[in-house]
Design an enzyme around this catalytic site. Structure first.
Site, mmCIF file in Angstrom:
data_model
loop_
_atom_site.group_PDB
_atom_site.id
_atom_site.type_symbol
_atom_site.label_atom_id
_atom_site.label_comp_id
_atom_site.label_asym_id
_atom_site.label_seq_id
_atom_site.Cartn_x
_atom_site.Cartn_y
_atom_site.Cartn_z
ATOM 1 N N CYS A 68 0.841 -1.202 0.000
ATOM 2 C CA CYS A 68 0.000 0.000 0.000
ATOM 3 C C CYS A 68 0.881 1.259 0.000
ATOM 4 O O CYS A 68 1.569 1.520 -0.968
ATOM 5 C CB CYS A 68 -0.966 -0.049 1.184
ATOM 6 S SG CYS A 68 -2.377 1.040 0.993
ATOM 7 N N HIS A 185 -3.503 -5.770 0.843
ATOM 8 C CA HIS A 185 -2.876 -5.998 2.157
ATOM 9 C C HIS A 185 -2.835 -7.487 2.501
ATOM 10 O O HIS A 185 -3.775 -7.992 3.117
ATOM 11 C CB HIS A 185 -3.673 -5.269 3.241
ATOM 12 C CG HIS A 185 -3.478 -3.789 3.228
ATOM 13 N ND1 HIS A 185 -2.444 -3.165 3.889
ATOM 14 C CD2 HIS A 185 -4.183 -2.807 2.626
ATOM 15 C CE1 HIS A 185 -2.519 -1.851 3.697
ATOM 16 N NE2 HIS A 185 -3.560 -1.607 2.924
ATOM 17 N N GLU A 187 -1.099 -8.829 4.787
ATOM 18 C CA GLU A 187 -0.981 -8.970 6.250
ATOM 19 C C GLU A 187 -2.333 -8.902 6.946
ATOM 20 O O GLU A 187 -2.461 -9.301 8.099
ATOM 21 C CB GLU A 187 -0.010 -7.915 6.798
ATOM 22 C CG GLU A 187 -0.577 -6.521 7.024
ATOM 23 C CD GLU A 187 -0.798 -5.705 5.747
ATOM 24 O OE1 GLU A 187 -0.651 -6.264 4.635
ATOM 25 O OE2 GLU A 187 -1.144 -4.517 5.871
#
Lengths: 214, 121
Positions: A68, A185, A187
């Protein structure tokens, strides 16, 4: 969190003034905002001592992942080609999207299947990937496009493109493959309590790679 | 050293889509201004800098624009540069001396920070 608590790997945070990163194998630039994102996203972060050290780290062939805002910083710093601009529809997009994994011979993606469709969250206002025609051709020729926005069945279409990115680009790597930048994302998709675990394989891929080297 | 005032215009390269410009254009069309087209939104940056001469100032501005103020992947830039004239060692801006027009007109290049008039060589 992911690398420390789910993969149990020694992890440390890097302060923006840190310039000694020699002890690290993998540097992850997370999402968020940096230096207020004034002027352009990631434009000022690029000149921080930590980023200069990250560039040196990447030039040694070591692994760097930008997620990002981290992706925006990597393009601004020149570690990755192109730029990330305002989304096509000007809105901040917060959603879960389907992505096709187009390359699986990288340390980042070896645990995925080629062409596999995964779901990851996105949350950004400036995620529209732009590069001039020559650069896009180079990216295609060198197989540097790692993730593309797609339909659930893996079709690359404009309707599956959340931000107007050229060629539906969601993530690219450098020519060597050791630097990866992506708007989604991974994660945030690593534990079933988060609703999705498709991102965990990315981190497990890296870990497997590091263990194979060691 | 001379002091210069720079006015920098950063614009999107023609090949880059400008969704914000398109949105503003449709806003104007809704207001009835449907004869307005090709709106492109850019950035305007002002700064002062000191340099030995105009060539040095321009060289430094090019560097600053290329490295930070504009992203050459998506943006072009141009700038106007005006010397801010200082009177002798007193560092008095010519602004306060605007009524001394004959003196000012004799100078090759000057600007007045208060009434924003200027003369370029």
């Amino acid at each position: 969190m992911v690398v420390r608590d789910l993969l149990n790997q020694p992890t440390r945070m890097i302060w923006h003034e840190d310039s000694d990163l020699d002890d690290l194998d993998v540097i992850i630039l997370p999402g968020g905002f940096s230096y207020g994102d004034y002027l352009r996203c990631g434009a000022i972060a690029r000149f921080s001592p930590a980023l200069q050290a990250t560039i040196a780290h990447a030039q040694q062939g070591k692994l760097v992942l930008g997620i990002c805002n981290g992706f925006q910083v990597l393009t601004e710093s020149g570690l990755l080609p192109g730029a990330l601009m305002r989304n096509r529809d000007l809105h901040f997009v917060c959603d879960r999207v389907s992505l096709r994994v187009d390359r699986t011979d990288l340390p980042w993606t070896q645990n995925y299947q080629s062409g596999q469709v995964i779901t990851l969250p996105i949350a950004h206002g400036e995620g529209c990937y732009y590069a001039d025609a020559d650069t896009l051709k180079q990216l295609e020729d060198n197989r540097q496009i790692v993730f593309r926005y797609c339909t659930q069945s893996g079709e690359i279409s404009e309707s599956a493109n959340p931000n107007g990115s050229l060629q539906n680009i969601a993530g690219i790597c450098n020519a060597q493959g050791n630097v990866l930048g992506m708007m989604p994302h991974p994660e945030r998709a690593t534990d079933s309590t988060l609703g999705c675990t498709d991102g965990l394989q990315l981190f497990e891929s890296v870990l497997a790679q590091m263990l194979a080297i060691a | 050293m001379n002091t210069y005032q720079a006015q920098i215009y950063v614009t999107l390269r023609p090949s880059v889509l400008d969704p914000a410009g398109t949105a503003v254009q449709s806003g104007l069309a809704h207001m009835g201004y449907d004869n307005v087209e090709q709106i492109r939104i850019g950035k305007y940056i002002e700064l002062k800098l000191t340099a030995t001469d105009e060539a040095a100032a321009k060289a430094q501005l090019d560097q600053v624009c290329d490295r930070l103020l504009a992203n050459p992947v998506i943006e072009n830039y141009r700038f106007d540069l005006t010397e801010i004239f200082r009177y002798g060692r007193s560092s008095m801006n010519l602004a306060s001396l605007c009524f001394l027009a004959p003196t000012a007109i004799a100078m090759p290049q000057w600007s007045c920070a208060i009434c924003s008039i200027s003369r370029r060589a």
